[in-house]
Design an enzyme around this catalytic site. Sequence first.
Site, PDB file in Angstrom:
ATOM      1  N   CYS A  84       0.814  -1.212   0.000  1.00 27.17           N
ATOM      2  CA  CYS A  84       0.000   0.000   0.000  1.00 27.17           C
ATOM      3  C   CYS A  84       0.848   1.262   0.000  1.00 27.17           C
ATOM      4  O   CYS A  84       2.033   1.252   0.333  1.00 27.17           O
ATOM      5  CB  CYS A  84      -0.894   0.046   1.248  1.00 27.17           C
ATOM      6  SG  CYS A  84      -1.853  -1.437   1.532  1.00 27.17           S
ATOM      7  N   GLY A 110       0.805   0.300  -5.232  1.00 26.90           N
ATOM      8  CA  GLY A 110      -0.456  -0.430  -5.263  1.00 26.90           C
ATOM      9  C   GLY A 110      -1.266  -0.061  -6.476  1.00 26.90           C
ATOM     10  O   GLY A 110      -1.533   1.117  -6.706  1.00 26.90           O
ATOM     11  N   ASN A 184      -0.720   1.149   5.784  1.00 30.45           N
ATOM     12  CA  ASN A 184       0.307   0.435   5.025  1.00 30.45           C
ATOM     13  C   ASN A 184       1.050  -0.451   5.994  1.00 30.45           C
ATOM     14  O   ASN A 184       1.638   0.034   6.958  1.00 30.45           O
ATOM     15  CB  ASN A 184       1.275   1.435   4.369  1.00 30.45           C
ATOM     16  CG  ASN A 184       2.434   0.731   3.678  1.00 30.45           C
ATOM     17  OD1 ASN A 184       2.306  -0.409   3.241  1.00 30.45           O
ATOM     18  ND2 ASN A 184       3.559   1.414   3.565  1.00 30.45           N
ATOM     19  N   GLY A 185       1.019  -1.755   5.754  1.00 26.58           N
ATOM     20  CA  GLY A 185       1.717  -2.682   6.637  1.00 26.58           C
ATOM     21  C   GLY A 185       0.948  -3.967   6.821  1.00 26.58           C
ATOM     22  O   GLY A 185       0.072  -4.324   6.027  1.00 26.58           O
ATOM     23  N   CYS A 319      12.416  -1.577   6.535  1.00 27.96           N
ATOM     24  CA  CYS A 319      12.488  -2.560   5.447  1.00 27.96           C
ATOM     25  C   CYS A 319      13.563  -2.180   4.436  1.00 27.96           C
ATOM     26  O   CYS A 319      13.445  -1.179   3.729  1.00 27.96           O
ATOM     27  CB  CYS A 319      11.130  -2.657   4.756  1.00 27.96           C
ATOM     28  SG  CYS A 319      11.122  -3.760   3.328  1.00 27.96           S
ATOM     29  N   TYR A 325      13.905  -2.184  -4.073  1.00 31.93           N
ATOM     30  CA  TYR A 325      12.878  -2.330  -5.100  1.00 31.93           C
ATOM     31  C   TYR A 325      11.655  -1.422  -4.959  1.00 31.93           C
ATOM     32  O   TYR A 325      11.235  -0.786  -5.916  1.00 31.93           O
ATOM     33  CB  TYR A 325      12.406  -3.794  -5.146  1.00 31.93           C
ATOM     34  CG  TYR A 325      11.276  -4.046  -6.110  1.00 31.93           C
ATOM     35  CD1 TYR A 325      11.498  -4.020  -7.485  1.00 31.93           C
ATOM     36  CD2 TYR A 325       9.989  -4.303  -5.657  1.00 31.93           C
ATOM     37  CE1 TYR A 325      10.461  -4.252  -8.378  1.00 31.93           C
ATOM     38  CE2 TYR A 325       8.942  -4.531  -6.543  1.00 31.93           C
ATOM     39  CZ  TYR A 325       9.191  -4.508  -7.908  1.00 31.93           C
ATOM     40  OH  TYR A 325       8.170  -4.721  -8.787  1.00 31.93           O
ATOM     41  N   CYS A 465       7.938 -12.427   3.832  1.00 36.58           N
ATOM     42  CA  CYS A 465       7.801 -11.219   4.643  1.00 36.58           C
ATOM     43  C   CYS A 465       6.413 -11.191   5.264  1.00 36.58           C
ATOM     44  O   CYS A 465       5.424 -11.508   4.607  1.00 36.58           O
ATOM     45  CB  CYS A 465       8.001  -9.977   3.782  1.00 36.58           C
ATOM     46  SG  CYS A 465       7.746  -8.429   4.689  1.00 36.58           S
ATOM     47  N   CYS A 516      15.592  -4.130   8.564  1.00 32.45           N
ATOM     48  CA  CYS A 516      15.092  -5.503   8.648  1.00 32.45           C
ATOM     49  C   CYS A 516      15.578  -6.282   7.432  1.00 32.45           C
ATOM     50  O   CYS A 516      15.412  -5.841   6.293  1.00 32.45           O
ATOM     51  CB  CYS A 516      13.562  -5.504   8.691  1.00 32.45           C
ATOM     52  SG  CYS A 516      12.816  -7.160   8.626  1.00 32.45           S
ATOM     53  N   CYS A 519      13.716 -11.189   5.008  1.00 35.12           N
ATOM     54  CA  CYS A 519      13.527 -11.937   3.761  1.00 35.12           C
ATOM     55  C   CYS A 519      14.833 -12.567   3.283  1.00 35.12           C
ATOM     56  O   CYS A 519      14.821 -13.525   2.500  1.00 35.12           O
ATOM     57  CB  CYS A 519      12.940 -11.032   2.683  1.00 35.12           C
ATOM     58  SG  CYS A 519      13.892  -9.521   2.375  1.00 35.12           S
TER      59      CYS A 519
END
Length: 572
Positions: A84, A110, A184-185, A319, A325, A465, A516, A519
Site C-alpha cells: 500500500c 499499489g 500500510n503494513g 524494510c 525495489y 515477509c 530488517c 527476507c
Amino acid sequence: MATTAFSTAAASAYPTSSARTATRLSPPSKPFSSIFPKTLQKPLQTTHSKNNPISDIISTYKNSTNTETTIFSDDDDDKPREECGVVGIYGDPEAARLCYLSLHALQHRGQEGAGIVSVHDNILHSVTGVGLVSEVFSESKLAKLPGDIAIGHVRYSTAGSSMLKNVQPFVAGYRFGSVGVAHNGNLVNYQSLRAELEENGSIFNTSSDTEVVLHLIAISKARPFFMRIVEACEKLEGAYSMVFLTEDKLVAVRDPFGFRPLVMGRKSNGAVVFASETCALDLIEATYEREVYPGEVLVVDKEGVQSLCLMPHPEPKSCVFEHIYFSLPNSVVFGRSVYESRHAFGEILATEAPVDCDVVIAVPDSGVVAALGYAAKAGVPFQQGLIRSHYVGRTFIEPSQKIRDFGVKLKLSPVRAVLEGKRVVVVDDSIVRGTTSSKIVRLLKESGAKEVHMRIASPPIIASCYYGVDTPSPGELISNRMSVDEIREFIGSDSLAFLPMDKLTEYLGGDAKGFCYACFSGNYPVEPKGKVKRIGDSLDDGLTGSMESIDGGWLPETGNEMGVEKEIKLSA
C-alpha cells in the site's frame, strides 16, 4: 500553523523514550495536561445523529469469475510487492485533489484499488474503487470530496480478490462520531486480536487487518480521541504506518520498529502532508521536513502539530527492500536517497562479481539504476537492451504453458541491435521464483545475445515477509530451494551473482542495524503469531469459512467491482 521541531539530540533520543511524552515546538518533554488544550481533556459528547455501522460503509462482496478456466498470470511479473501507499493532508482547501495527485506518485505501491476520504462540515465524504487512481477518480468524483482535510490510499493484492470492500481508506461510525483510516503494513497478531474481538461481540465486514484497528478504537474509553488511537496501537504487533482523520484532526502513526516508511512535509500555505514516500511531496510541491519517527504519533489540528511517543521500543527495523525495489529512485526513504543506494548496489556487484562483457542492460524499470552503477564501475557501456511496455496490465490467459510464455514478451521487448553477438550483463533487483528470470535469459539469447550474465542487486530471498510485503511461501522461493549454481542452471544464464549480504550491510554502515533483513535471513524482528497471511492487508480475502482453514496459499482472483461513493454523518 505551528511547526514541530526536534533538535538532533532530541531526535536521536526519541526511539528510546521510556514513557509516553508529548512535545510542541521544543524538545523538552511535557505531560499531556500541559500540552493539549483543556477542551481536549473533556469527555467527548455523544452525538444524536445516526452513526453508520461499518456494514453500511463497505460494499458487499460480489461473485468472482471462474478461476478454474481462466487464471491470472503474474509469473511474468515475478516480484515482491509492496502492499500500500498512504497520504494525508491537513489545512489545504484542495486537500482531496492534492491527495489524488499524491496517489498518482505512489501508484507503484499499489495498482488494484484506490480511495480518498475528506471532511467537510462534519461529514466524511469517501470515494473508493478498484483499479488505478486514474480509473477510480474523475473530476465529478473529486468534486464530491470537499474540505481541507483528506487521506488517501492505494492498494495492491496479488493473493485473494480485489474486493471493493477491502479497498481503503476505511470509514467507520461509532458512538462518538466517525473516523477514517488508511494503513500500510501488516499486523502479525491480527488473528488473535480478531478472535478476541469476535468473542466479545464484534462483527467484521471485511477481511482486512485494518478493520481490527477501527474496532479497537471503538471499544477504547481513553480521552481525548487521539488517545483511543494510541491505546489501540499499543495492542498491535507488526508493521503499520497509518493516517487517520476525524472531523477536525489528522493523525499519523508509525509502528515502534518503523518497518514501513512515512514522511512529513509542508506546503508553502502551511498545509501539513504525510506520505509513504517523498516523491509524493515533490509532486504537490510540499517541502520534506522529516520522517515520522518509529513509535511516534503526530496529531495535526488547528492548534498545530503535536508529537507523542507511542510506546517504548527497541532499535528500528526499517524494510531494506524499500531501497532495493519498492520505492521510486527519486524518493528519500529512511533518510537515504534511494537512487544513491541502488547505484551503489550496482557498483558493488561490478566489484564483487566482475565478468568480461560488451554491454550492460537492465530489467526495467527497477533494475535500471543498479545497472547504471554496474556499468559505471565496470567501464562498460549501458544500453537499453529491453524495452518495457507500460500499457500492459496483468493478463488473463488460458492455462497452457505455451501461451503463458508470451506473458513476459508483452511487457519486455528485446532490442536486437543492442544484443546480437554481444556478451551481455543483465541487472535485476531480485529473483523470487525464478520464472521471470528464466524467460528473460531465453528471450535475450533468442535475440542473438552471445552470453547472458545475470547480476542481482539484492541478496537471495529465502524467507517470506510478514510486514506488509507480498512474497510467496518459502517453498516457492527459488533461493530457499537451490544454490546459486543450481539457480543459474535453472534460469539458463552463463553466470549468476547476487549482492553479498556483508557488502550490503557494509554499505549501510552505522545504519545497518536499523534495517530488517528477514527476507534474506529468516530472522524476524517480530515473530508472526498463529496463521499469518502472506500479504499485507487481508487474511482470507473472499474465502468463506473459518480462519483456521487459511493455509497461507495463493487464493483465487475475483473480477473487478465498480467503485462506490459514501457519506458518513458525524454529528447533527
